[in-house]
Design a protein around this motif. Structure first.
Motif, PDB file in Angstrom:
ATOM      1  N   ALA A   1     -13.287  25.582  14.897  1.00  8.87           N
ATOM      2  CA  ALA A   1     -12.729  24.270  14.724  1.00  8.87           C
ATOM      3  C   ALA A   1     -11.471  24.654  15.998  1.00  8.87           C
ATOM      4  N   CYS A   2     -11.083  23.512  16.611  1.00  6.05           N
ATOM      5  CA  CYS A   2     -10.019  23.728  17.615  1.00  6.05           C
ATOM      6  C   CYS A   2      -8.686  24.032  17.102  1.00  6.05           C
ATOM      7  N   GLU A   3      -8.599  23.389  15.696  1.00  6.78           N
ATOM      8  CA  GLU A   3      -7.214  23.627  14.987  1.00  6.78           C
ATOM      9  C   GLU A   3      -7.111  25.081  14.595  1.00  6.78           C
ATOM     10  N   LYS A   4      -8.168  25.728  14.529  1.00  6.56           N
ATOM     11  CA  LYS A   4      -8.062  27.113  14.108  1.00  6.56           C
ATOM     12  C   LYS A   4      -7.281  27.874  15.253  1.00  6.56           C
ATOM     13  N   LYS A   5      -7.450  27.602  16.340  1.00  6.70           N
ATOM     14  CA  LYS A   5      -6.674  28.395  17.494  1.00  6.70           C
ATOM     15  C   LYS A   5      -5.124  28.413  17.093  1.00  6.70           C
ATOM     16  N   LYS A   6      -4.686  27.325  16.646  1.00  7.71           N
ATOM     17  CA  LYS A   6      -3.125  27.148  16.241  1.00  7.71           C
ATOM     18  C   LYS A   6      -2.770  27.441  14.886  1.00  7.71           C
ATOM     19  N   LEU A   7      -3.733  27.423  13.928  1.00  4.32           N
ATOM     20  CA  LEU A   7      -3.705  27.685  12.556  1.00  4.32           C
ATOM     21  C   LEU A   7      -4.890  28.664  12.252  1.00  4.32           C
ATOM     22  N   PRO A   8      -4.777  30.145  12.408  1.00  2.39           N
ATOM     23  CA  PRO A   8      -5.947  30.898  12.366  1.00  2.39           C
ATOM     24  C   PRO A   8      -6.301  31.152  10.642  1.00  2.39           C
ATOM     25  N   VAL A   9      -5.703  30.633   9.852  1.00  2.00           N
ATOM     26  CA  VAL A   9      -6.072  30.843   8.337  1.00  2.00           C
ATOM     27  C   VAL A   9      -7.046  29.752   7.750  1.00  2.00           C
ATOM     28  N   PRO A  10      -8.209  29.890   7.763  1.00  2.00           N
ATOM     29  CA  PRO A  10      -9.211  28.935   7.061  1.00  2.00           C
ATOM     30  C   PRO A  10      -8.546  28.451   5.690  1.00  2.00           C
ATOM     31  N   HIS A  11      -8.420  27.019   5.624  1.00  2.00           N
ATOM     32  CA  HIS A  11      -7.733  26.314   4.580  1.00  2.00           C
ATOM     33  C   HIS A  11      -8.479  25.133   4.066  1.00  2.00           C
ATOM     34  N   ARG A  12      -8.242  24.760   2.796  1.00  2.00           N
ATOM     35  CA  ARG A  12      -8.936  23.580   1.939  1.00  2.00           C
ATOM     36  C   ARG A  12     -10.276  23.351   2.614  1.00  2.00           C
TER      37      ARG A  12
ATOM     38  N   CYS B   1       0.856  -1.288  -0.008  1.00  2.00           N
ATOM     39  CA  CYS B   1      -0.027   0.002  -0.115  1.00  2.00           C
ATOM     40  C   CYS B   1       0.751   1.387   0.088  1.00  2.00           C
ATOM     41  N   PHE B   2       0.556   2.150  -0.904  1.00  2.00           N
ATOM     42  CA  PHE B   2       1.183   3.475  -0.952  1.00  2.00           C
ATOM     43  C   PHE B   2       0.284   4.424  -0.484  1.00  2.00           C
ATOM     44  N   ILE B   3       0.421   5.449   0.680  1.00  2.00           N
ATOM     45  CA  ILE B   3      -0.236   6.106   1.177  1.00  2.00           C
ATOM     46  C   ILE B   3       0.213   7.702   0.814  1.00  2.00           C
ATOM     47  N   VAL B   4      -0.540   8.531   0.055  1.00  2.00           N
ATOM     48  CA  VAL B   4       0.010   9.765  -0.335  1.00  2.00           C
ATOM     49  C   VAL B   4      -0.836  10.794   0.555  1.00  2.00           C
ATOM     50  N   VAL B   5      -0.166  11.515   1.560  1.00  2.00           N
ATOM     51  CA  VAL B   5      -0.813  12.326   2.698  1.00  2.00           C
ATOM     52  C   VAL B   5      -0.665  13.689   2.214  1.00  2.00           C
ATOM     53  N   ASP B   6      -1.908  14.230   2.002  1.00  2.00           N
ATOM     54  CA  ASP B   6      -2.346  15.483   1.816  1.00  2.00           C
ATOM     55  C   ASP B   6      -1.495  16.508   0.762  1.00  2.00           C
ATOM     56  N   TYR B   7      -1.306  15.865  -0.390  1.00  2.00           N
ATOM     57  CA  TYR B   7      -0.533  16.492  -1.202  1.00  2.00           C
ATOM     58  C   TYR B   7      -1.400  17.087  -2.169  1.00  2.00           C
ATOM     59  N   GLN B   8      -1.808  18.422  -1.509  1.00  2.00           N
ATOM     60  CA  GLN B   8      -2.956  19.010  -2.023  1.00  2.00           C
ATOM     61  C   GLN B   8      -2.530  20.508  -2.712  1.00  2.00           C
ATOM     62  N   ILE B   9      -3.242  21.176  -3.437  1.00  2.00           N
ATOM     63  CA  ILE B   9      -2.709  22.616  -4.007  1.00  2.00           C
ATOM     64  C   ILE B   9      -2.318  23.494  -3.009  1.00  2.00           C
ATOM     65  N   ASP B  10      -3.198  23.348  -1.770  1.00  2.00           N
ATOM     66  CA  ASP B  10      -2.946  24.558  -0.825  1.00  2.00           C
ATOM     67  C   ASP B  10      -1.594  24.190  -0.251  1.00  2.00           C
ATOM     68  N   PHE B  11      -1.146  23.113   0.035  1.00  2.00           N
ATOM     69  CA  PHE B  11       0.248  22.948   0.621  1.00  2.00           C
ATOM     70  C   PHE B  11       1.363  23.051  -0.426  1.00  2.00           C
ATOM     71  N   VAL B  12       0.919  22.642  -1.458  1.00  2.00           N
ATOM     72  CA  VAL B  12       2.282  22.846  -2.414  1.00  2.00           C
ATOM     73  C   VAL B  12       2.444  24.278  -3.014  1.00  2.00           C
ATOM     74  N   THR B  13       1.266  24.756  -3.607  1.00  2.00           N
ATOM     75  CA  THR B  13       1.615  26.156  -4.188  1.00  2.00           C
ATOM     76  C   THR B  13       0.510  27.100  -3.689  1.00  2.00           C
ATOM     77  N   GLY B  14      -0.188  26.737  -2.697  1.00  2.00           N
ATOM     78  CA  GLY B  14      -1.172  27.623  -2.177  1.00  2.00           C
ATOM     79  C   GLY B  14      -0.881  28.413  -0.946  1.00  2.00           C
ATOM     80  N   ARG B  15      -1.703  29.094  -0.092  1.00  2.00           N
ATOM     81  CA  ARG B  15      -1.148  29.867   0.835  1.00  2.00           C
ATOM     82  C   ARG B  15      -0.335  29.151   2.213  1.00  2.00           C
ATOM     83  N   HIS B  16      -0.412  27.619   2.135  1.00  2.00           N
ATOM     84  CA  HIS B  16       0.474  26.991   2.958  1.00  2.00           C
ATOM     85  C   HIS B  16       1.654  26.271   2.103  1.00  2.00           C
TER      86      HIS B  16
END
Length: 176
Positions: A59-70, A4-19
């Protein structure tokens, strides 16, 4: 038994987007090559997608990463480049709203593999979290993270994540 090959979160936002970050763009070819290799053997490909609903602001995650994403429905949530083009209808895709995927864990608990390899971003957050879930779901299966196919926007955190993975008896390959 399949691998099994798992590709984790290789999404536009994490590659060329704001993150996004430069090293994430450099992963496109090596991850694409691995997908092709696994598919040629008839192995399983799994993608995780970090996605949030419009209620991210609460969301709880927003407290540490305050930019809405994906946010569900936005282009930034899509798989990036050739990696996205290689995804087929038979590949599994697990959406998640936090670092580790409970759906991935459930799948791995009931579907045994001879080897589980992970790649993607971000090494010190979601790749690490999902590798731990894979090891928890299948403690007797060889779990592999290819250092050439994962990265962080902070090299010291990337190194620390790879160290932690090795400490958890996860096989980190291609480490410089």
């Amino acid at each position: 038994m399949k691998r099994c090959f798992i590709v984790v979160d290789y999404q536009i936002d994490f590659v060329t987007g704001r993150h996004g970050f430069k090293k994430a763009r450099m992963l496109e070819k090596p991850i694409s090559d691995k997908i092709k290799e696994y598919k040629a053997r008839g192995d399983d490909i799994i993608f995780t997608l970090d996605e949030h609903l419009e209620d991210y602001i609460e969301a709880c995650e927003k407290k540490k990463l305050p930019v809405p994403h994906r946010i569900d429905g936005n282009e930034e949530r899509l798989l990036y480049g050739e990696v996205g083009g290689l995804k087929s209808d038979k590949d599994l895709c697990f959406r998640k709203s936090t670092y580790g995927s409970d759906l991935l864990y459930s799948h791995l608990k009931k579907t045994k593999y001879s080897l589980i390899e992970l790649a993607g971003v971000v090494s010190n957050i979601c790749v690490l979290s999902n590798a731990v879930l894979a090891k928890t779901a299948q403690p007797d299966t060889d779990i592999v993270v290819d250092a050439f196919c994962t990265a962080s926007d902070d090299e010291s955190l990337n190194k620390a994540a790879l160290d932690i993975l090795e400490g958890l008896k996860i096989n980190v390959i291609n480490r410089l």
